[in-house]
Structures are given as structure tokens and as C-alpha cells.
Enzyme design. Structure first.
Site, short mmCIF file in Angstrom:
data_model
loop_
_atom_site.label_atom_id
_atom_site.label_comp_id
_atom_site.label_asym_id
_atom_site.label_seq_id
_atom_site.Cartn_x
_atom_site.Cartn_y
_atom_site.Cartn_z
N LYS A 241 -29.21 35.24 -58.55
CA LYS A 241 -28.32 34.26 -57.93
C LYS A 241 -27.76 33.31 -58.99
O LYS A 241 -28.44 33.03 -59.96
CB LYS A 241 -29.11 33.40 -56.93
CG LYS A 241 -29.48 34.06 -55.63
CD LYS A 241 -30.24 33.08 -54.75
CE LYS A 241 -30.73 33.73 -53.48
NZ LYS A 241 -29.67 34.20 -52.58
N ARG B 214 -35.38 41.17 -45.93
CA ARG B 214 -35.48 42.30 -44.99
C ARG B 214 -36.50 43.31 -45.48
O ARG B 214 -37.14 43.99 -44.68
CB ARG B 214 -34.09 42.91 -44.78
CG ARG B 214 -33.47 43.53 -45.98
CD ARG B 214 -31.97 43.75 -45.82
NE ARG B 214 -31.21 42.51 -45.94
CZ ARG B 214 -29.88 42.43 -45.89
NH1 ARG B 214 -29.15 43.52 -45.69
NH2 ARG B 214 -29.28 41.28 -46.01
#
Ligand code: BES
Ligand code: ZN
Ligand code: ZN
Length: 494
Positions: free
Chosen positions: A274, A348
Site C-alpha cells: 500500500k 478474504r
């Protein structure tokens, strides 16, 4: 906490304490004028006239007698009020009083009947007042070296039904203690809140409650083939855990519910790193898991007749030579394989093993909570969580609880056509879909790992779990979103 607060329900005021403030709500200018006349309050003419003209105005009048301060708040017409009005207003007031020198406040609680169309239950109407005071009193100053010992603040609630109000205080404290636990966990920086420290805090918190804590370490995770959790956690010096907190009520449980929470203690994005701006808030990427433990705590505090299994993969998504990589294929405890196309879609992946474990516990239903996608925040803004499910009953009841608690949740589509977008040529499913509909494809990915016979709802709280300026009690720190919401949902189960 800002103050050391003591709350009390009273039916009349015998004598004001020194350094006290009184909060009064007026529905009209006539009510205001009557109050001022009756209490012989000296109000400046200009201020009085401007107060009368302004819908929703507030007037603060300092006196030389008791109470020292009157805070008079004019209510807008009923149509412009909402269920959160008193919670939000009082949360703001508590913060304002920090430097005022006031050590007692007396709150005139208006009659419930006028607000019954807004909040049906008198008990819950009262509870919103107490929640506001307690939520407004939250701060996170653990690492401030100049912090002072909190001053004492006595809060008196003067209501029509002081007995019922006493119960409202007790209930609000039970709930807000859970919210506090959740907020403290989320606000803690990742340098301290590693998976191991997370385990320690959960064990310590539930030691004296009817909650059994069980933890799988790296070895146990490997034995159970939970390679999804292990892969995401591989690069970190802090090894992952699966933390399970199991609450069983003393009587017969009406239902057994598994609550699963994303517990990424820090999300660098992994090798799909990120930018700094996106990383700054990522100590809060375990907010879903903190919501789970907050709810477990409240259920135990309130002795709710629901069995709850809280299941949390606690793992740090770090970067090292040993990191999992885009292009990897990861196996899961269910036997299904995942093609990793982006190591930043790690939530996830860890939830895959956790949801498979949850399904194996054969609960009556499963709810998972996760700061899963920025896409959900783009869709709904910071105030609402996204609700994804095929079960209309669960969706409706969660949305209903969200309207009552003002922890807003909004149902989004969950169409099977979107499964196409996460097909993989080399594994059973890909962890990345296209940019559009990213919150939905993330949910569809999770669906692969849930037993289809168990009613299941996925809640993406990436927006409302993080600090935002939309209410007085969410503007300074991460919010503990979802604890009040799901407590209400659980209370409504019959
Ligand atoms: N933890 C983030 C999601 C997030 C974003 C939470 C902003 C709170 C605030 C998650 O792991 C993530 O990075 N998601 C990616 C998914 C993408 C790679 C498919 C995102 O939202 O961009
Ligand atoms: Zn990520
Ligand atoms: Zn994440």
C-alpha cells in the site's frame, strides 16, 4: 476515559452539588420562557431573542448560585430528530465539559411519550442518554505522557421513571463496556497489538466471565491445514493465531451463532504494498475481530440466551523475503485452493479458513465482520456497513437493528453472476475481481468457504469502524462499530 464518571438515576433534586451543570431540553419557546421565569434565570435579552429565533439552538448561562451552569437545548421539531439525537448530543456535551470545572451534571430527561414514535421502548429511549454520556467519555490516551488523572464527574438523570432508568443505566454500562473493549483493541497500535498480545488480552478479559478461550498457534494451524491463515502471516515475525471465544449462557440457549471477524493486526498490503497514506489506518484492520469480541463480552455481561462462538484469525500482513506472493496458489482447510492475484486482498484469504472452521461448528447462523474493502466505503460512505447475504430474514433483522441503534447497515446485491469475476484458471477461486463491485466480489469469494446450508451474512465495516466525523462519538478514535448493532439483533431473537 476523560472523566471518572458515576451515573445515578433520580426522581427529584434535593440539593445541587457544588460546581454543577443542569441540562434542559425545551420543545418550544414557551417551554423555554416558562422555565426561565420559574427558575428566575437572568438571561441577556439579545441572547434570549436569538435563541428563540434559532431552531435547535443552545444557550449556556452561568449563574452565581446552584446550579452554576444551565445548558438549555431547544429541540427541533420531531420530524428533524432521529433515534440518535440524545446519544449524539450528550456525547458532544461530555467532551465540551472537560475543561469547564464542572463536577456534577443533572440531566432533565424529557418524557418518553413525546418520543415514542421515534423510539418505541421507554427503556431503550433512556438507554440512549446513558450511552451518549459513556461513549462521549471515551478517549485513548495510553501513550500520552502528560495525561492527568481523570476528574470525577457525577451524572444525575432526572426522569419520570427512575426505577426503569436505573435498569437503563445497567444495560447501557453492559453494552458500552463491550464497545470500550472493542475500541481499545482497534485503537491500539500494531507495534503492541501483535497476534500474541491479542491472544493475551482476550484471555485476560474473559478470565472471569462465562467465556471459554481457545487458541490455535502456528503448529496447530499447520496440523489443521489452515494454510490460508499461515500464508498471509508468513512474512511477519509475529506468528498468526486463531482465537476462539466461546460464550455459553447459563440457561438453555435459543440459538447458536458463530461470529467471525477479520483480525489483521496490520495490513501493509504485503508485496502488493500500500502507499503510506493507505497504510496509515491499517492498525485498525482487525476492527471486525474486535467487534466480535465486543459482542461476546456484552452477551456475557447481559447473560443473553444465545450461544456465541467468536472466531478470529489474528495475523499480520507483513513484507519480507518469505512473504506470500502474487501468483501463488494457497490451499485452505476446506481443501479449496486460492489463486493470489493481490496480496493486499488478504482479509478474504484469512477468513476462508475461519469461515470453514465456523461452518464445522454447525451453528444456526454465521455472521462475519471485516474491514474488507475500500470499495464498500466508496459505495456507502463512512457511516454505513455493507450487508451481504442471501438470507432475507437475517438482512431485514440486521437492517432493523441498525435503524434502532443508529449503527447503520445497508444491504447490497449479492448476485451469483458476480462469481464469474473471481474465477481462476489455475485454482478454485481468485482473490481478486475487477475494480467495479469490489465489495460484492469480496463477499462472493467468502461464500465459497461457508456451508451453504447455514444462513450466513457478511458485514463489511471498513467505513464505520474507522474514525469519522459524522457523529460526536466517532470523531476522535476508531469506533467499535457493530457491537451495539449486533447486541440489538441478538436481543430481538425469539
Ligand atoms: N484492509 C483493506 C481494506 C480497507 C481499506 C479497510 C480502507 C479500511 C479502510 C483490505 O485488505 C484491502 O486492502 N482491500 C483492497 C482490496 C483490493 C486489493 C481488491 C482494497 O480495498 O483496495
Ligand atoms: Zn489489504
Ligand atoms: Zn486488510
Amino acid at each position: 476515559m476523560i472523566f471518572k464518571i458515576k451515573t445515578k438515576s433520580i426522581s427529584k433534586i434535593e440539593k445541587y452539588n457544588k460546581n454543577s451543570a443542569k441540562i434542559i431540553f425545551c420543545k418550544s419557546n414557551t417551554e423555554f420562557q416558562n422555565f426561565v421565569n420559574e427558575h428566575k434565570i437572568d438571561v441577556n435579552k439579545v441572547r434570549k431573542e436569538s435563541f428563540k429565533k434559532d431552531n435547535g439552538a443552545e444557550l449556556q448561562i452561568w449563574t452565581n448560585k446552584n446550579p452554576d451552569l444551565y445548558i438549555i437545548k431547544k429541540l427541533k421539531d420531531k420530524k428533524s430528530l432521529n433515534v440518535d439525537f440524545f446519544r449524539d448530543y450528550l456525547a458532544g456535551k461530555i467532551k465540551d465539559l472537560e475543561k469547564s470545572g464542572i463536577s456534577s451534571i443533572y440531566i432533565n430527561v424529557p418524557k418518553h411519550s413525546y418520543f415514542a414514535s421515534l423510539i418505541e421502548s421507554e427503556l431503550y429511549f433512556y438507554q440512549t442518554f446513558v450511552e451518549g454520556v459513556l461513549l462521549g467519555n471515551y478517549n485513548f490516551d495510553l501513550y500520552k505522557s502528560d495525561k492527568k488523572e481523570p476528574q470525577k464527574l457525577q451524572v444525575f438523570f432526572l426522569s419520570q421513571n427512575s426505577k426503569l432508568f436505573t435498569k437503563a443505566i445497567k444495560d447501557a454500562e453492559s453494552v458500552i463496556n463491550g464497545v470500550y473493549f472493542s475500541r481499545d483493541l482497534v485503537n491500539e497500535p500494531a507495534i503492541t497489538l501483535t497476534p500474541t498480545e491479542y491472544e493475551r488480552r482476550v484471555r485476560a478479559r474473559f478470565k472471569d466471565k462465562k467465556v471459554a478461550v481457545k487458541v490455535f498457534n502456528k503448529k496447530e494451524l499447520a496440523k489443521r491445514k489452515m494454510n490460508a491463515i499461515l500464508s498471509v502471516g508468513k512474512a511477519s515475525v509475529h506468528s498468526p493465531r486463531l482465537i476462539i471465544a466461546h460464550y455459553k449462557p447459563s440457561g438453555k440457549a435459543k440459538r447458536k451463532i458463530a461470529l467471525v471477524g477479520k483480525g489483521v493486526t496490520y495490513d501493509t498490503g504485503g508485496l502488493s504494498i500500500k502507499p503510506t497514506s493507505g497504510m496509515l489506518e491499517m492498525k485498525a484492520d482487525m476492527a471486525g475481530s474486535a467487534t466480535v469480541f465486543g459482542i461476546v463480552e456484552v452477551a456475557a455481561n447481559l447473560n443473553l440466551p444465545i450461544e456465541i462462538i467468536g472466531i478470529v484469525p489474528a495475523v499480520e500482513n507483513a513484507i519480507s523475503g518469505n512473504a506470500y506472493k502474487p501468483g501463488d496458489v494457497v490451499s485452505t482447510a476446506s481443501g479449496k485452493t486460492i489463486e493470489v492475484k493481490d496480496t493486499d486482498a488478504e482479509g478474504r484469504i484469512v477468513l476462508a479458513d475461519a469461515l470453514e472452521y465456523a461452518s464445522k461448528q454447525k451453528p444456526d447462523e454465521i455472521i462475519d465482520f471485516a474491514t474488507l474493502t475500500g470499495a464498500c466505503v466508496v459505495a456507502l460512505g463512512e457511516m454505513a456497513a455493507g450487508v451481504f447475504t442471501k438470507n432475507d430474514k437475517m438482512a431485514n433483522n440486521i437492517v432493523k437493528a441498525s435503524e434502532e441503534t443508529f449503527e447503520r447497515a445497508w444491504r447490497l446485491p449479492f448476485w451469483d453472476e458476480y462469481n464469474k469475476l473471481i474465477e481462476s484458471k489455475i485454482a478454485d477461486v481468485s482473490n481478486l475481481g475487477p475494480r467495479w463491485g469490489g465489495a460484492i466480489t469480496a463477499g462472493k469469494f467468502l461464500e465459497h468457504f461457508v456451508d451453504e446450508n447455514i444462513p450466513w451474512t457478511h458485514i463489511d465495516l471498513a467505513g464505520p469502524a474507522l474514525q469519522h466525523n459524522l457523529t460526536n462519538y466517532t470523531k476522535d478514535y476508531c469506533t467499535g462499530f457493530g457491537v451495539r448493532l449486533i447486541t440489538k439483533y441478538l436481543e430481538r431473537i425469539n
